[in-house]
Design a protein around this motif. Structure first.
Motif, short mmCIF file in Angstrom:
data_model
loop_
_atom_site.label_atom_id
_atom_site.label_comp_id
_atom_site.label_asym_id
_atom_site.label_seq_id
_atom_site.Cartn_x
_atom_site.Cartn_y
_atom_site.Cartn_z
N TYR A 135 -5.43 -80.68 -5.98
CA TYR A 135 -5.71 -82.02 -5.20
C TYR A 135 -6.17 -81.97 -4.01
CZ TYR A 135 -3.24 -83.98 -9.45
OH TYR A 135 -2.45 -84.09 -10.55
N CYS A 136 -7.11 -82.68 -3.55
CA CYS A 136 -7.80 -83.01 -2.37
C CYS A 136 -7.20 -84.22 -1.88
CB CYS A 136 -9.30 -83.15 -2.31
SG CYS A 136 -10.18 -83.33 -0.60
N ASN A 137 -6.81 -83.91 -0.37
CA ASN A 137 -5.88 -84.69 0.52
C ASN A 137 -6.77 -85.31 1.36
OD1 ASN A 137 -3.50 -84.90 2.70
ND2 ASN A 137 -3.17 -86.42 1.00
N ALA A 138 -6.79 -86.40 2.17
CA ALA A 138 -7.14 -86.96 3.23
C ALA A 138 -5.85 -87.54 4.03
CB ALA A 138 -8.37 -87.67 3.11
N ARG A 139 -5.73 -87.54 5.27
CA ARG A 139 -4.85 -88.11 5.97
C ARG A 139 -5.54 -88.80 7.19
NH1 ARG A 139 0.88 -85.45 7.01
NH2 ARG A 139 0.88 -86.08 5.02
N TRP A 140 -5.37 -90.31 7.09
CA TRP A 140 -6.24 -90.71 8.31
C TRP A 140 -5.53 -92.30 8.58
CZ3 TRP A 140 -9.67 -95.22 7.78
CH2 TRP A 140 -10.44 -95.54 8.96
N ALA A 141 -5.43 -92.49 9.91
CA ALA A 141 -4.62 -93.78 10.27
C ALA A 141 -3.46 -94.10 9.46
CB ALA A 141 -5.63 -95.15 9.94
N GLY A 142 -2.63 -92.89 9.37
CA GLY A 142 -1.27 -93.09 8.71
C GLY A 142 -1.34 -93.37 7.22
N ALA A 143 -2.40 -92.89 6.72
CA ALA A 143 -2.27 -93.15 5.20
C ALA A 143 -2.75 -91.77 4.43
CB ALA A 143 -3.17 -94.33 4.90
N ASP A 144 -2.18 -91.58 3.57
CA ASP A 144 -2.57 -90.49 2.51
C ASP A 144 -3.40 -90.90 1.34
OD1 ASP A 144 0.14 -88.69 3.17
OD2 ASP A 144 -1.63 -87.79 3.38
N TYR A 145 -4.49 -90.07 1.36
CA TYR A 145 -5.53 -90.37 0.27
C TYR A 145 -5.85 -89.29 -0.64
CZ TYR A 145 -6.80 -94.39 3.15
OH TYR A 145 -6.65 -95.36 3.80
N TRP A 146 -5.93 -89.42 -2.27
CA TRP A 146 -5.88 -88.52 -2.99
C TRP A 146 -7.05 -88.45 -3.86
CZ3 TRP A 146 -2.21 -84.58 -2.30
CH2 TRP A 146 -1.10 -85.01 -1.50
N GLY A 147 -7.57 -87.15 -4.35
CA GLY A 147 -8.68 -87.33 -5.12
C GLY A 147 -8.03 -87.18 -6.72
N GLN A 148 -8.79 -87.25 -7.73
CA GLN A 148 -8.01 -87.04 -9.17
C GLN A 148 -7.74 -85.64 -9.55
OE1 GLN A 148 -11.38 -86.52 -8.45
NE2 GLN A 148 -12.02 -85.09 -9.76
N GLY A 149 -8.15 -84.76 -8.59
CA GLY A 149 -7.51 -83.34 -9.40
C GLY A 149 -8.61 -82.73 -10.08
N THR A 150 -8.21 -81.36 -9.89
CA THR A 150 -9.17 -80.40 -10.64
C THR A 150 -8.40 -79.21 -11.15
OG1 THR A 150 -11.34 -79.12 -10.71
CG2 THR A 150 -10.24 -79.02 -8.56
N GLN A 151 -8.63 -78.74 -12.67
CA GLN A 151 -7.67 -78.01 -12.96
C GLN A 151 -8.30 -76.40 -12.98
OE1 GLN A 151 -4.79 -78.10 -15.16
NE2 GLN A 151 -4.52 -75.86 -14.84
N VAL A 152 -7.15 -75.72 -12.15
CA VAL A 152 -7.75 -74.20 -12.12
C VAL A 152 -6.47 -73.35 -12.91
CG1 VAL A 152 -7.18 -72.39 -10.52
CG2 VAL A 152 -8.44 -74.34 -9.63
N THR A 153 -7.13 -72.64 -13.89
CA THR A 153 -6.25 -71.80 -14.78
C THR A 153 -6.55 -70.29 -14.55
OG1 THR A 153 -6.14 -73.58 -16.60
CG2 THR A 153 -5.73 -71.30 -17.11
N VAL A 154 -5.86 -69.59 -14.06
CA VAL A 154 -5.78 -68.03 -13.99
C VAL A 154 -5.18 -67.35 -15.08
CG1 VAL A 154 -5.61 -66.17 -12.33
CG2 VAL A 154 -6.06 -68.71 -11.49
#
Length: 120
Positions: free
Chosen positions: A99-118
């Motif tokens: 998941y990608c995360n952005a923190r700005w102005a005291g809030a956290d934002y998230w993307g929808q996620g991308t699967q990584v399989t090894v």
């Protein structure tokens, strides 16, 4: 409001590489603390890497969880509102939704996620 869209996940053999990308919205992207987290099945979401301003113009510092140090590199392109996670020497235990995360102005934002399989 910040919107995040990840891409670049997939299936890779152990020892291989992948690069994840995250596109972010917003006019003040350069001031966002950007990060990557991951969540494996049955486990809690964990911090992977982050990149944030060190206070100077175009000066950023990055940080990593110990398990990925030396293998993963986080970077950003402020002109494109993008953050990347270059992953090398991948291991089966790196398998997770990232998941990608952005923190700005005291809030956290998230993307929808991308699967990584090894695979081993």
């Amino acid at each position: 409001q910040v919107q995040l869209v990840e891409s670049g996940g997939g299936l890779v053999q152990a020892g291989g590489s992948l690069r994840l990308s995250c596109a972010a919205s917003g006019r003040t992207f350069s001031s966002y603390r950007m990060g990557w987290f991951r969540q494996a099945p049955g486990k809690e979401r964990e911090f992977v890497a982050a990149i944030m301003s060190s206070g100077g113009i175009a000066n950023y510092v990055d940080s990593y969880v110990d398990s990925v140090k030396g293998r993963f590199t986080i970077s950003r392109d402020n002109a494109k509102n993008m953050v990347y996670l270059q992953m090398s020497s991948l291991k089966p235990e790196d398998t997770a939704v990232y998941y990608c995360n952005a923190r700005w102005a005291g809030a956290d934002y998230w993307g929808q996620g991308t699967q990584v399989t090894v695979s081993s």
